[in-house]
Every structure is written in C-alpha cells, then in structure tokens.
Design an enzyme around this catalytic site. Structure first.
Site, mmCIF file in Angstrom:
data_model
loop_
_atom_site.group_PDB
_atom_site.id
_atom_site.type_symbol
_atom_site.label_atom_id
_atom_site.label_comp_id
_atom_site.label_asym_id
_atom_site.label_seq_id
_atom_site.Cartn_x
_atom_site.Cartn_y
_atom_site.Cartn_z
ATOM 1 C CG PHE A 21 47.034 46.186 34.229
ATOM 2 C CD1 PHE A 21 48.143 45.403 34.514
ATOM 3 C CD2 PHE A 21 46.014 46.256 35.160
ATOM 4 C CE1 PHE A 21 48.229 44.692 35.710
ATOM 5 C CE2 PHE A 21 46.095 45.556 36.355
ATOM 6 C CZ PHE A 21 47.201 44.778 36.624
ATOM 7 N NE ARG A 72 45.872 44.667 46.159
ATOM 8 C CZ ARG A 72 46.867 44.285 45.400
ATOM 9 N NH1 ARG A 72 47.240 45.016 44.356
ATOM 10 N NH2 ARG A 72 47.535 43.179 45.667
ATOM 11 C CG MET A 91 49.442 40.218 37.755
ATOM 12 S SD MET A 91 47.840 39.437 37.864
ATOM 13 C CE MET A 91 47.429 39.263 36.133
ATOM 14 C CD GLU A 106 54.807 39.046 42.731
ATOM 15 O OE1 GLU A 106 54.636 39.881 43.652
ATOM 16 O OE2 GLU A 106 55.043 39.382 41.554
ATOM 17 C CD GLU A 110 53.236 41.250 46.564
ATOM 18 O OE1 GLU A 110 52.805 41.844 45.558
ATOM 19 O OE2 GLU A 110 52.516 40.498 47.268
ATOM 20 N N PRO A 128 34.496 33.948 36.368
ATOM 21 C CG PRO A 128 33.712 31.785 36.722
ATOM 22 C CD PRO A 128 34.314 32.949 37.435
ATOM 23 N N GLY A 129 32.286 34.642 34.857
ATOM 24 C CA GLY A 129 31.182 35.226 34.105
ATOM 25 C C GLY A 129 31.621 36.313 33.139
ATOM 26 C CD GLU A 156 55.762 45.077 39.921
ATOM 27 O OE1 GLU A 156 54.941 44.696 40.798
ATOM 28 O OE2 GLU A 156 56.421 44.298 39.220
ATOM 29 C CD GLU A 158 54.362 45.456 44.306
ATOM 30 O OE1 GLU A 158 53.621 44.572 43.864
ATOM 31 O OE2 GLU A 158 55.545 45.245 44.650
#
Length: 201
Positions: A21, A72, A91, A106, A110, A128-129, A156, A158
């Site tokens: 994942f 989360r 996603m 979604e 959701e 982006p680092g 999932e 959820e």
C-alpha cells in the site's frame, strides 16, 4: 527563469525496498544543476502510494459544507484526537480511472451524495521531498439534505460520520486549527478565494 523537465534527470538505478500500500524505492540519480553541469550521483528514497482526489461537497442554497469525521492512523500522535475532520477523498482504483470518476465514486461511498455539478479546483504534490503522491481537488455542488449520516465501505474498514455544517462554521474550525490535514486546508482555502462563482449556481 530556467525550466527543467524530465529530460534533466538521469535515473541510474531504482531498487524496491518495500512494495505494498505504501511502496518504498531507493533511487540513484543525477539531475541538471542551475549552473549547467550535472549533480554528483545522489541516493534518495521515495514513497509511492498512488494519487488521490479530494472533493469538497458544497450546498450553495444552504451555504453549507458536508464534512466527514473519521479515524486516521497517521494522526495517532495528534494532540487532540486521531479522528479528523476532512472532506471526501479517495485513491484511484486503476490507471484508467479519471479524476472525475474517482470524485463521483468517493462522493457516493463516503457521503451518500450525487454531485449536481463538479468543478476542478487545483492539483498539488503533497510531500514532494520524499513522496510521489499528487492530489487533485474538486468542488461538488450538492443537495446537503441528501447526505448520509454514516457512510464508508465495510470492505475498506471505513467508519465515517457525516456532518452538514454552515460554511461559516467550517471556516471557524479551520481558523481554530480543528481542520488540520493538508488536503482539507488547501481545498477550503481555495474555496474561500473562489466561493462567489458557486453562490448563484
């Protein structure tokens, strides 16, 4: 201003460290320098978790937003709670799926909602680092009376509580730091800048 592109990077080697994942790869690469030469060979680790779409469900007739509350795991060390206030997000299921298809899917899964219309806001790179994730944000005009009270896919795992809140109250939550995940903050701030274009739709 000098503009570099993909041709200004040389990927020498890409080695998988972990695939799943959250996939992690080790890269050996060089990139063009602003002064015109090439960098030394660099080693960098990058996480690939795919790309996502975020949807802010807005009811212009009631001047209300549909806000989700869910657990989360990345927020376990959050001072207040790992249950966050967010907007609809998900996603891509496949490379063939469009951002708009993700948004509609979604929104239904959701929040139990169907968009009257869907409006593209922006796309940004989340971290982006060290991560490839790209997030596209949309505003969906909805009838908030039709929002589910609880939603999410059991497959999932959820468990989502759905709130319909006045727009002004959601802005106050943002200003108080109660909405503190990047996609929701960025999306809500974009809506603050562009809200007038949706008020008469």
């Amino acid at each position: 201003m000098q503009k570099f592109n993909q041709n200004d990077v040389k990927i020498i080697e890409k080695t998988p460290v972990r695939e799943g994942f959250l996939s992690l790869y080790k890269l050996r690469l060089q990139h063009r320098l602003f002064e015109g030469d090439w960098s030394p060979v660099l080693e960098r680790e990058v996480m690939d978790r795919g790309h996502a779409v975020v949807v802010l469900p807005y009811d212009p007739h009631k001047d209300a937003l549909v806000v989700l509350e869910q657990f989360r795991v990345g927020a376990l060390e959050n001072d207040a709670s790992p249950w966050l206030l967010e907007f609809v997000a998900g996603m891509y299921d496949s490379h063939d799926e469009t951002a708009e298809q993700v948004a509609h899917r979604e929104l239904e899964e959701e929040a139990g909602l169907t968009a009257k219309s869907l409006h593209y806001a922006l796309t940004y790179l989340s971290t982006p680092g060290g991560c490839t994730e790209k997030i596209s944000i949309y505003i969906a005009l909805v009838d908030s009376d039709k929002a589910a009270r609880h939603a999410g896919l059991a497959t999932e795992h959820e468990d989502i509580r759905v709130h319909v809140l006045p727009y002004g109250d959601v802005v106050q939550l943002l200003e108080a730091g109660k909405i503190n995940n990047a996609a929701s903050v960025i999306g809500l701030q974009w809506l603050q800048l562009h809200k007038r274009q949706f008020e008469d739709l």
